[in-house]
Design an enzyme around this catalytic site. Sequence first.
Site, mmCIF file in Angstrom:
data_model
loop_
_atom_site.group_PDB
_atom_site.id
_atom_site.type_symbol
_atom_site.label_atom_id
_atom_site.label_comp_id
_atom_site.label_asym_id
_atom_site.label_seq_id
_atom_site.Cartn_x
_atom_site.Cartn_y
_atom_site.Cartn_z
ATOM 1 N N GLY A 100 0.827 -1.196 0.000
ATOM 2 C CA GLY A 100 0.000 0.000 0.000
ATOM 3 C C GLY A 100 0.862 1.248 0.000
ATOM 4 C CD GLN A 102 3.215 5.959 2.585
ATOM 5 O OE1 GLN A 102 2.245 5.428 2.067
ATOM 6 N NE2 GLN A 102 4.177 5.267 3.158
ATOM 7 C CB CYS A 155 4.584 2.343 7.351
ATOM 8 S SG CYS A 155 4.200 3.835 6.427
ATOM 9 C CG LEU A 156 6.374 1.006 1.418
ATOM 10 C CD1 LEU A 156 5.873 1.302 0.019
ATOM 11 C CD2 LEU A 156 7.512 -0.004 1.374
ATOM 12 C CG HIS A 206 -1.157 1.598 7.163
ATOM 13 N ND1 HIS A 206 -0.263 1.144 8.104
ATOM 14 C CD2 HIS A 206 -0.422 2.390 6.326
ATOM 15 C CE1 HIS A 206 0.941 1.645 7.862
ATOM 16 N NE2 HIS A 206 0.868 2.405 6.783
ATOM 17 C CD GLU A 207 -1.146 2.568 2.580
ATOM 18 O OE1 GLU A 207 -0.687 3.729 2.488
ATOM 19 O OE2 GLU A 207 -0.466 1.603 2.951
ATOM 20 C CG HIS A 250 -0.003 7.166 5.156
ATOM 21 N ND1 HIS A 250 1.129 7.612 5.785
ATOM 22 C CD2 HIS A 250 0.153 5.828 5.024
ATOM 23 C CE1 HIS A 250 1.939 6.577 6.032
ATOM 24 N NE2 HIS A 250 1.362 5.479 5.581
#
Length: 166
Positions: free
Chosen positions: A46, A51, A91-92, A133-134, A137
């Site tokens: 994701g 991000q 998370c990235l 989660h996304e 953000h």
Amino acid sequence: MSRLDILHFPDSRLRRRCKPVGTVDDKVKRLIDDMFETMYEAPGIGLSAPQVNADARVVTIDVSKDRSAPLCLINPEILATDGEAETEEGCLSVPGVFELVKRPERVRVRALDRDGRSREIEAEGLLAVCIQHEMDHLDGQLFVDYLSRLKRERIRKKAEKAQRHA
Ligand code: NI
């Protein structure tokens, strides 16, 4: 398509609240395509526009093992949630950190797709976690915010140290 740079925690740009997308035009579609490429290359399941330093309520997701289920959510809204489940998240933007987070187990979400059509999606399990989660953000929220202050501070210090050495 091009790969975009991913911002890392504790970068303050990850804390901004993103603007809704007005029209799903070519610029938005290019962002979506670039986000998918960036996410797959990472690799991750994701990615959210902030991000990659884009101020737009756009999320890309693919929780399949063989990249066969690309899902793009534009201006997503949670319509309903149900249950509770604890899942290990990463998370990235917070590389190398995996922690348990408690969230609703099932979600119903309304969003525009890549063609600008309104869709409703029901999700559970990993997909439900990933969507939530996304979406966090987009409002400047990170999964580390669900952890204790002590744990978050430890992660922040480690991240800052790693970034100094990079
Ligand atoms: Ni993330």
